[in-house]
Design an enzyme around this catalytic site. Structure first.
Site, PDB file in Angstrom:
ATOM      1  N   GLU A 159       1.204  -0.380  -5.025  1.00 32.97           N
ATOM      2  CA  GLU A 159       0.033   0.491  -5.236  1.00 32.97           C
ATOM      3  C   GLU A 159       0.496   1.950  -5.384  1.00 32.97           C
ATOM      4  O   GLU A 159       0.360   2.766  -4.487  1.00 32.97           O
ATOM      5  CB  GLU A 159      -0.942   0.355  -4.061  1.00 32.97           C
ATOM      6  CG  GLU A 159      -2.257   1.063  -4.296  1.00 32.97           C
ATOM      7  CD  GLU A 159      -2.497   2.276  -3.419  1.00 32.97           C
ATOM      8  OE1 GLU A 159      -3.456   3.014  -3.696  1.00 32.97           O
ATOM      9  OE2 GLU A 159      -1.738   2.512  -2.466  1.00 32.97           O
ATOM     10  N   ASP A 186       0.825  -1.196   0.000  1.00 35.42           N
ATOM     11  CA  ASP A 186       0.000   0.000   0.000  1.00 35.42           C
ATOM     12  C   ASP A 186       0.867   1.256   0.000  1.00 35.42           C
ATOM     13  O   ASP A 186       1.830   1.369   0.761  1.00 35.42           O
ATOM     14  CB  ASP A 186      -0.875  -0.022   1.271  1.00 35.42           C
ATOM     15  CG  ASP A 186      -1.831   1.143   1.321  1.00 35.42           C
ATOM     16  OD1 ASP A 186      -2.704   1.224   0.441  1.00 35.42           O
ATOM     17  OD2 ASP A 186      -1.704   1.987   2.234  1.00 35.42           O
TER      18      ASP A 186
HETATM   19  C1  GLC Z   1      -4.026   3.516  -0.298  1.00 35.11           C
HETATM   20  C2  GLC Z   1      -5.389   2.909  -0.067  1.00 35.11           C
HETATM   21  C3  GLC Z   1      -6.315   3.971   0.444  1.00 35.11           C
HETATM   22  C4  GLC Z   1      -5.763   4.524   1.726  1.00 35.11           C
HETATM   23  C5  GLC Z   1      -4.324   4.995   1.566  1.00 35.11           C
HETATM   24  C6  GLC Z   1      -3.660   5.250   2.880  1.00 35.11           C
HETATM   25  O1  GLC Z   1      -4.034   4.471  -1.285  1.00 35.11           O
HETATM   26  O2  GLC Z   1      -5.853   2.325  -1.249  1.00 35.11           O
HETATM   27  O3  GLC Z   1      -7.605   3.471   0.626  1.00 35.11           O
HETATM   28  O4  GLC Z   1      -6.557   5.606   2.156  1.00 35.11           O
HETATM   29  O5  GLC Z   1      -3.525   4.034   0.909  1.00 35.11           O
HETATM   30  O6  GLC Z   1      -3.298   4.038   3.491  1.00 35.11           O
END
Ligand code: GLC
Length: 648
Positions: free
Chosen positions: A324, A282
């Site tokens: 991500e 993430d």
């Molecule tokens: C990523 C997740 C999102 C979250 C962010 C902070 O972008 O997909 O939902 O708010 O990380 O952890």
């Protein structure tokens, strides 16, 4: 740094000193092979840290322990995957992302829902964050207060293990998140830091005054400008400013401290040993900070990810990594690795640019901005893959570069403004019912929330009970899904979209959610509604069966595997996007009319980059076509698409 000639000595020293009694010979071989790279990457980051060598040893011991704890079953699975080569590029994998509690009620209930998913054709599950996260300050589970304990809302670790066993029996792959950038302020480390423990204060970015925070703020953008402006939060408990890039309850971890890396590596391998097939890392873009920069996508981020990748390849080689990184197109590509690390960093990244551009095409009926962005997207190296998607739990960011909009002869500010107005339903003719998310009055930026169905007009059409508009919105939904399923990559559907869930406004009444309108597209599944997918003619049935059919077609066509085999046809007609996928003698064309107009293409679109085909089979309609001369046409109805296999 460990020199090549002393590698064996170093490994021997670790085994002796830490009394490692048993180890897997295959593991040792991988460690020997990769240790010098691991050490190079590690010392690139930590060469000046006072405890660098001690921490490096600890990191290597972590790998030994993790591999020793890996079950024989998982080791066998690793071997099977290694035999297949790039197992995750396959056209036979189709994913779904879901919240266990909102989808089924909890981990214990999940196994009974697997048949429904298998019926749809889904064989890969992204379970949204399951680990402990404080109610009301959870960011949908992305504010983790314990990386090892399943949140009571979902069940227990035993329930998760039971589910994984069930999934593996049914050949369903698993993806879980590791929230690398931050912890909840209620995590044990943060609590200790609050209580004044200097060792744990060094796990975070903490400052006694605004001097350094102010320097950071000069260049750091805001992620949630409405609900959580600024990047630092004052902690009353320890009288310090803490870096909180996301919400104020999410404390950024300090990777300048190698102990943080060691601890998080341990957590990563803990997840690997649960049986995770793809680990979603993430928000990796944020894990390294430096004043004078935006604190995103810094070179050290890539060094750390490469280091993580190498460690994973040693201790749990069957687990792939998804980064991500929802960042600018030219930055996304770097997450696959560059230079000698090409295809040696993240195995997957989200094709967030293509996703947003599909929404751009749907609103404008034109494909030119999407085409202008392809040059960057196509740079993805062989052996890596995209996650393709139309919707997920997050908002839609219009993060593609201004120059791509300009290249299409459009003015970036006005163009984005139009898209925001269109999807928030402000634009007079728009059928969409989304909302703007994280509007930033300083920059004029905003992102978009809303479900696939509501953004495609279904919610409005049902409200005014207009059968033609219902029909049209279903066409749009399926067009969007078809594009994501055939463009190349691992498609991940978002739960609820398979039956056309519209927005859920109940979050507005919940103080723990009302500040974040992404909850409007995180539905609680009503299984009576799902039942309607079995009843011929219902909206749920029409969307479900068409989605199912798309998946079946994808699984039949090996040419759709992501083998870096995508070629775009030059636009003949700005409403229609056409690409070819090829593998050996197999050829496939996807052709998508994004406009509300009837239109056509000359047959040349299918001859431009390949030997002229004679006959095409459209898998969607079942119709066969003789390929005509270049002055004859293939016709398109509004929002129609073709999935064409070259027969001869
Ligand atoms: C990523 C997740 C999102 C979250 C962010 C902070 O972008 O997909 O939902 O708010 O990380 O952890």
């Amino acid at each position: 740094m460990v020199k090549d000639h002393s590698l064996s000595d170093f490994i021997f020293h670790i085994i002796e000193k830490h009394q490692i009694r048993s180890y897997d010979p295959a593991f040792l071989e991988r460690l020997r092979e990769k240790l010098s790279t691991i050490s190079q990457l590690y010392y690139q980051i930590y060469s000046t840290h006072p405890h660098k060598d001690e921490m490096f040893e600890k990191l290597v011991v972590t790998l030994f322990r993790a591999n020793n704890e890996r079950s024989n079953g998982l080791k066998k699975r690793d071997e099977q995957k290694a035999k297949k080569g790039h197992w995750f590029l396959s056209n036979e994998i189709v994913g779904m992302s879901l919240y266990v509690d909102r989808f089924s009620g909890g981990l214990k209930k999940m196994p009974s829902k697997l048949n429904y998913l298998s019926k749809l054709g889904v064989n890969f599950l992204h379970l949204m964050p399951l680990f402990q996260s404080p109610e009301g300050e959870s960011d949908g589970g992305y504010a983790v207060s314990d990386f090892r304990k399943i949140d009571e809302r979902f069940g227990t670790i035993e329930d998760l293990k039971g589910l994984i066993e069930n999934m593996q029996k049914k050949d369903i792959y698993l993806m879980l998140d590791i929230v690398l950038n931050h912890t909840s302020h209620r995590h044990e480390w943060a609590e200790k830091a609050k209580a004044g423990d200097a060792y744990y204060q060094d796990f975070y970015y903490m400052y006694e005054n605004r001097w350094i925070p102010n320097q950071y703020e000069e260049h750091m953008p805001e992620i949630f400008p409405e609900s959580s402006p600024g990047n630092f939060t004052w902690s009353e408990a320890c009288q310090k400013w803490v870096m909180t890039v996301f919400h104020e309850y999410q404390w950024d971890l300090n990777y300048m401290n190698p102990m943080v890396l060691r601890e998080m590596m341990d957590n990563i391998l803990f997840y690997a040993n649960l049986g995770v097939d793809v680990l979603r890392v993430d928000a990796p873009a944020f894990i390294w900070k430096q004043t004078g920069t935006t604190c995103q996508n810094l070179p050290q981020v890539h060094t750390l990810l490469r280091l993580i990748k190498q460690c994973v390849m040693v201790a749990s080689p069957g687990m792939a990594l998804l980064g991500e990184a929802i960042v600018a197109p030219k930055e996304i590509i770097k997450y696959f690795g560059t230079g000698e690390f090409t295809a040696q960093e993240c195995d997957f990244a989200y094709n967030a640019v293509q996703m947003a551009l599909q929404w751009d095409m749907l609103a404008t009926g034109e494909t030119d901005v999407m085409m202008a962005a392809q040059h960057e997207i196509l740079k993805k190296p062989f052996g890596t893959s995209w996650i393709t998607y139309t919707r997920c739990h997050d908002d839609i960011g219009l993060g593609y570069e201004n120059h791509t909009i300009k290249a299409a002869g459009k003015e970036p500010y006005k163009h984005r403004k139009y898209l925001m107005d269109y999807y928030s339903g402000k634009y007079p003719e728009s059928p969409a019912m989304g909302k703007l998310f994280s509007s930033n009055p300083k920059t004029g930026d905003a992102r978009i929330s809303g479900t696939l169905a509501s953004l495609c007009g279904l919610e409005k059409a049902i409200k005014v009970n207009n059968p033609d508009h219902i029909e049209e919105s279903i066409h749009k939904i399926i067009l969007m899904q078809a594009n994501s399923l055939f463009i190349g990559g691992l498609p991940i559907l978002y739960y609820g979209d398979e039956v056309g869930y519209t927005n859920d406004y109940s979050y507005e009444e919940d103080p723990g959610k009302s500040y974040d309108n992404r909850w409007m597209h995180r539905p609680i599944i009503d299984w009576k509604k799902i039942k309607l997918s079995d009843k011929t003619g219902t909206i749920e049935n029409r969307i479900f069966t068409q989605t199912q059919k798309l998946i079946q077609i994808r699984k039949k066509l090996p040419v759709i595997a992501d083998l870096k085999n995508l070629t775009w046809s030059s636009p003949q007609n700005k409403h229609v996007a056409v690409f070819m996928r090829d593998k050996g003698d197999e050829r496939f064309f996807g052709a998508f009319n994004y406009s509300k107009f009837q239109t056509h293409l000359t047959w040349f679109a299918f001859k431009e980059h390949t030997l002229a085909p004679k006959r095409l089979l459209d898998h969607w309609s079942g119709q066969e076509f003789e390929v005509g001369p270049d002055n004859e046409f293939l016709e398109f109805q509004p929002y129609q698409f073709y999935l064409l296999e070259v027969l001869e």
